[in-house]
Motif scaffolding. Structure first.
Motif, PDB file in Angstrom:
ATOM      1  N   UNK A 106       0.824  -1.227   0.000  1.00  0.00           N
ATOM      2  CA  UNK A 106       0.000   0.000   0.000  1.00  0.00           C
ATOM      3  C   UNK A 106       0.853   1.269   0.000  1.00  0.00           C
ATOM      4  N   UNK A 107       2.148   1.119  -0.179  1.00  0.00           N
ATOM      5  CA  UNK A 107       3.012   2.314  -0.224  1.00  0.00           C
ATOM      6  C   UNK A 107       2.596   3.196  -1.399  1.00  0.00           C
ATOM      7  N   UNK A 108       2.419   4.475  -1.104  1.00  0.00           N
ATOM      8  CA  UNK A 108       2.064   5.428  -2.162  1.00  0.00           C
ATOM      9  C   UNK A 108       3.328   6.124  -2.635  1.00  0.00           C
TER      10      UNK A 108
ATOM     11  N   UNK B   2       1.006  -5.015 -12.181  1.00  0.00           N
ATOM     12  CA  UNK B   2       1.379  -4.238 -10.984  1.00  0.00           C
ATOM     13  C   UNK B   2       0.228  -3.316 -10.587  1.00  0.00           C
ATOM     14  N   UNK B   3      -0.355  -2.657 -11.562  1.00  0.00           N
ATOM     15  CA  UNK B   3      -1.486  -1.756 -11.303  1.00  0.00           C
ATOM     16  C   UNK B   3      -2.632  -2.531 -10.640  1.00  0.00           C
ATOM     17  N   UNK B   4      -2.953  -3.701 -11.190  1.00  0.00           N
ATOM     18  CA  UNK B   4      -4.061  -4.494 -10.648  1.00  0.00           C
ATOM     19  C   UNK B   4      -3.769  -4.961  -9.223  1.00  0.00           C
ATOM     20  N   UNK B   5      -2.552  -5.421  -8.996  1.00  0.00           N
ATOM     21  CA  UNK B   5      -2.196  -5.900  -7.659  1.00  0.00           C
ATOM     22  C   UNK B   5      -2.178  -4.746  -6.663  1.00  0.00           C
ATOM     23  N   UNK B   6      -1.710  -3.581  -7.117  1.00  0.00           N
ATOM     24  CA  UNK B   6      -1.720  -2.387  -6.270  1.00  0.00           C
ATOM     25  C   UNK B   6      -3.138  -1.991  -5.892  1.00  0.00           C
ATOM     26  N   UNK B   7      -4.052  -2.078  -6.867  1.00  0.00           N
ATOM     27  CA  UNK B   7      -5.452  -1.712  -6.609  1.00  0.00           C
ATOM     28  C   UNK B   7      -6.118  -2.698  -5.655  1.00  0.00           C
ATOM     29  N   UNK B   8      -5.669  -3.963  -5.737  1.00  0.00           N
ATOM     30  CA  UNK B   8      -6.244  -4.959  -4.816  1.00  0.00           C
ATOM     31  C   UNK B   8      -5.878  -4.613  -3.367  1.00  0.00           C
ATOM     32  N   UNK B   9      -4.649  -4.127  -3.179  1.00  0.00           N
ATOM     33  CA  UNK B   9      -4.201  -3.777  -1.828  1.00  0.00           C
ATOM     34  C   UNK B   9      -4.806  -2.453  -1.368  1.00  0.00           C
ATOM     35  N   UNK B  10      -4.907  -1.498  -2.287  1.00  0.00           N
ATOM     36  CA  UNK B  10      -5.467  -0.185  -1.970  1.00  0.00           C
ATOM     37  C   UNK B  10      -6.166   0.344  -3.226  1.00  0.00           C
ATOM     38  N   UNK B  11      -7.493   0.343  -3.225  1.00  0.00           N
ATOM     39  CA  UNK B  11      -8.240   0.697  -4.449  1.00  0.00           C
ATOM     40  C   UNK B  11      -7.975   2.108  -4.972  1.00  0.00           C
TER      41      UNK B  11
ATOM     42  N   UNK C 242      -4.812   3.490  -4.967  1.00  0.00           N
ATOM     43  CA  UNK C 242      -3.376   3.638  -5.247  1.00  0.00           C
ATOM     44  C   UNK C 242      -3.070   3.145  -6.662  1.00  0.00           C
ATOM     45  N   UNK C 243      -2.852   4.089  -7.561  1.00  0.00           N
ATOM     46  CA  UNK C 243      -2.611   3.727  -8.964  1.00  0.00           C
ATOM     47  C   UNK C 243      -1.105   3.698  -9.240  1.00  0.00           C
TER      48      UNK C 243
END
Lengths: 445, 118
Positions: A263-265, A405-414, A416-417
Motif C-alpha cells: 500500500x506504499x504510495x 502491478x497496477x491491478x495488484x496495487x489496486x487490490x491492496x489499496x483501491x 493507489x494507482x
C-alpha cells in the motif's frame, strides 16, 4: 471448459478416423498388389478393370497426400496446443494480438502432409512460402522492426521523471544470467544456454533476435559440432510467458511483499519537458550503443522509433511505425513462429526443458525486481519510498507486467494507482534485456 | 518421463561461463546506472538557464532545492479548470434576425426542368 472438451473430442475423433483410414488403406494396398500380380500373370484384364485400378490408385494417392493419412499423435497434440492458444486469447484476453497469430501459425505448421514429396509446404522446406516468411525470423530481421514500432509508441516520460526506477529494470535482468547457468547445467552448450537465458528478459523480439544469432542450427562450435536450432521453442516459450504474465507474476508478488509494502504510495511523476523527451532517445542511443554495440539492431531501432515520435516533425513516420508497420510484422512474426513448431521438430525433450527453464527464468526476474525495490527502500527516506510491487515490472513484458502491478496495487489499496510508476522499470527492462542480449551475443558468438 | 531423463552436470560451468554471467550482469547494471545518473542530472542542467534568467529578472527567487516543474496533478487540475471554463462559454450572437435570400447555383443534377414531363 465445455468448449475445450468439445475441441478435445473433435480432435480424438479425427485421430481415430485417421488411424482407421491408415488401416483401410493398408488393406487396400495389399489387395492392389495381389490384383496387379494377377493381372500381370493372366494378361487378360479388360479395359474396365484397368480404369478401375487407375481410379483406385488415384484415390489411394489422394489419401496418401491427405492430412488423415499423415497425421501423427505429435501433430494432433500440437493442433491442440494451437487451439488452446486461440482459446486463451479469445476467452481470457491473454495477449490476443500475439496468441491468435501464433495459435493459427501452430495450426498451419502442424497440418500433416506428406513430407519429402516436393510439395514445398512446410516452413523448413526450401522454397515454400512459409520458409520465405520465416527467413525474417532466422535472419533476425523482424525483431528490430518490432522495436522500431515499440519505440514509436512508447512514452518514456515516467522513466525520465523518475530515473531511479531504471535500476529496477536492471535488477530484473538477473533472471537472464542465472538461467544461462541453469541451462549449462542441464546440458545445453554455451550459445544455446545464452539464447535460452534471454527468455527471462520476457521480451519476445529480443529472444528471437538472440536465438536467431546463437541457436540457429547453422553456427559451428569450436569442437566442430553444429549448434542446435532452438528458435521455435525459445520464441514460443518467451511469448507464452509474456501472455501468462497475469498468471505467473501475482503469486510471486504476494509472496515477496507484505500488505504494508503493497500500500506504499509513491510521489506522482513530474511533468517532463519536450526537450527532455527529445534528448532521451538520443542520449540513450549513444550511451547504450557505446557500451554494447552488439545490441545496436535492437536499441538503435527502439530509440530511432522514439525520436520519430518525440521530434514532433515526423508524425507520419511515427504513425506508420507504431500502427501499420508493427502490425504487419507482428502478423508475420506470430504466424511464422507458430508454424515453426512443426511437431517433428518441436516436440522434443529439449523443448520441454526450454519451457521449464523459461518459467524459472521469468520467476527469478520478477523476484529480482521486487527484492531490489525492497533493498532500495532501505536507503530511501520515508516519504520517498518505492512500492516493491513496481519492481515486478522490471521484466520487459510491456505493458503487461505494468498492468499486473497496477491491478495488484489496486487490490491492496483501491485508490493507489501504480501504472505510471510501473511503466518506468518496464521500459527500462526493455533496454536492459536488449543490452544483455548484446553482451551475450558478443561473448558467445 | 522427462524429469527422469534430466541430468545435472555442474562441471559444464567453467570459469568462462561464470565470467560471462557475472561480467554480463555487471555491464547491464552499470549501463542502466550510467543512464540513471545522466537522466537524473539532465533536468538540473536544463533548469540552470531558466533559474538564471528568472533570478536576473528578479521575478522569482528560487532556492537550490526547489524544483521548477509543475506536478502532474496540478497540471491535471489546471487542464480540468480550463476545460470546464471553455465548455461553458457561448458564442457571441448579434441578436439581429433577418431573412436572407439564399441564392442557389444552377446544377443540372437538381434542375427541375429535366424532371418535368411534357
Amino acid at each position: 471448459m465445455k468448449r475445450l472438451f468439445t475441441i478435445i473430442g473433435i480432435i480424438a475423433i479425427l485421430f481415430y478416423i485417421s488411424t482407421a483410414f491408415i488401416n483401410v488403406d493398408k488393406q487396400e494396398n495389399s489387395n492392389n498388389e495381389k490384383e496387379t500380380t494377377e493381372v500381370v500373370s493372366e494378361k487378360s484384364s479388360t479395359q474396365d478393370t484397368q480404369s478401375e485400378s487407375a481410379a483406385r490408385k488415384g484415390i489411394s494417392r489422394f489419401f496418401d497426400y491427405s492430412g488423415f493419412r499423415n497425421a501423427t499423435p505429435g501433430h494432433l497434440l500440437m493442433l491442440l496446443v494451437g487451439l488452446f492458444f486461440i482459446f486463451l486469447a479469445i476467452k481470457y484476453d491473454y495477449e490476443p494480438l500475439l496468441l491468435i497469430p501464433i495459435g493459427v501459425g501452430i495450426l498451419i505448421g502442424n497440418i500433416p502432409f506428406m513430407l519429402n514429396a516436393g510439395l514445398k509446404l512446410g516452413i523448413y522446406e526450401e522454397g515454400s512460402v512459409m520458409s520465405y516468411l520465416y527467413f525474417g525470423v532466422t535472419q533476425g530481421i523482424y525483431p528490430p522492426l518490432i522495436f522500431l514500432g515499440i519505440g514509436a509508441m512508447t512514452d518514456f516520460s515516467s522513466l525520465i521523471s523518475n530515473p531511479r526506477l531504471m535500476l529496477l529494470g536492471a535488477a530484473a535482468q538477473v533472471g537472464i544470467f542465472l538461467t544461462f547457468l541453469g541451462a549449462l547445467i542441464l546440458g545445453f552448450r554455451a550459445p544455446e544456454a545464452g539464447a535460452i537465458g534471454i527468455i527471462g528478459g520476457a521480451d519476445g523480439p529480443t529472444a528471437i533476435f538472440l536465438s536467431s544469432k546463437l541457436a540457429n542450427g547453422i553456427n559451428i562450435l569450436p569442437d566442430g559440432t553444429t549448434v542446435k536450432n532452438l528458435i521455435g521453442p525459445i520464441a514460443i516459450a518467451a511469448y507464452s510467458y509474456m501472455a501468462l504474465v497475469p498468471v505467473i507474476q501475482p503469486p510471486i508478488m504476494k509472496l515477496l511483499t507484505t500488505k504494508k509494502e503493497r500500500i506504499i504510495r509513491m510521489k506522482p511523476p513530474r511533468t517532463v519537458s519536450k526537450l527532455e523527451k527529445m534528448l532521451f532517445p538520443i542520449i540513450g542511443l549513444l550511451l547504450t550503443a557505446f557500451i554494447s554495440p552488439s545490441s545496436l539492431p535492437l536499441l538503435g531501432m527502439l530509440f530511432f522509433g522514439n525520436i520519430l515520435k518525440e521530434s514532433g516533425v515526423t508524425k507520419r513516420l511515427a504513425d506508420t511505425a507504431r500502427t501499420s508497420l508493427i502490425d504487419i510484422v507482428t502478423i508475420i512474426l506470430g504466424l511464422t513462429i507458430g508454424a515453426s513448431t512443426q511437431a517433428d521438430v518441436f516436440l522434443t525433450e529439449q523443448s520441454m526443458l526450454i519451457f521449464i527453464l523459461g518459467a524459472i527464468s521469468f520467476m527469478i526476474a520478477t523476484a529480482g525486481g521486487i527484492i531490489f525495490a525492497k533493498v532500495m527502500n532501505l536507503f530511501l527516506a520515508n516519504d520517498n519510498k518505492i512500492n516493491p510491487l513496481v519492481g515486478a515490472a522490471g521484466v520487459s513484458a510491456v505493458p503487461d507486467s505494468a498492468r499486473v502491478v497496477q491491478n495488484e496495487g489496486l487490490k491492496a489499496d483501491p485508490s493507489n494507482h501504480l501504472l505510471m510508476h510501473a511503466m518506468a522499470p518496464n521500459v527500462a527492462g526493455v533496454i536492459g534485456s536488449a543490452v544483455a542480449a548484446g553482451i551475450l551475443l558478443s561473448f558467445l558468438l | 518421463m522427462i524429469i527422469n531423463t534430466i541430468s545435472f552436470d555442474f562441471s559444464a560451468i567453467t570459469g568462462f561461463e561464470i565470467i560471462v554471467a557475472v561480467v554480463g550482469y555487471v555491464i547491464v547494471f552499470s549501463a542502466l546506472v550510467i543512464m540513471y545518473y545522466v537522466y537524473n542530472n539532465i533536468p538540473k542542467l536544463i533548469n540552470i538557464k531558466i533559474r538564471q534568467r528568472l533570478e536576473k529578472e528578479g521575478k522569482y527567487k528560487i532556492s537550490e532545492n526547489e524544483e521548477l516543474h509543475i506536478p502532474g496533478d496540478v497540471n491535471a487540475a489546471i487542464s480540468m479548470a480550463l476545460y470546464l471554463y471553455f465548455n461553458e462559454l457561448h458564442d457571441k450572437e448579434s441578436n439581429i434576425i433577418t431573412i436572407k435570400k439564399v441564392s442557389k447555383q444552377y446544377s443540372p443534377w437538381s434542375s427541375k426542368i429535366y424532371g418535368l414531363n411534357e
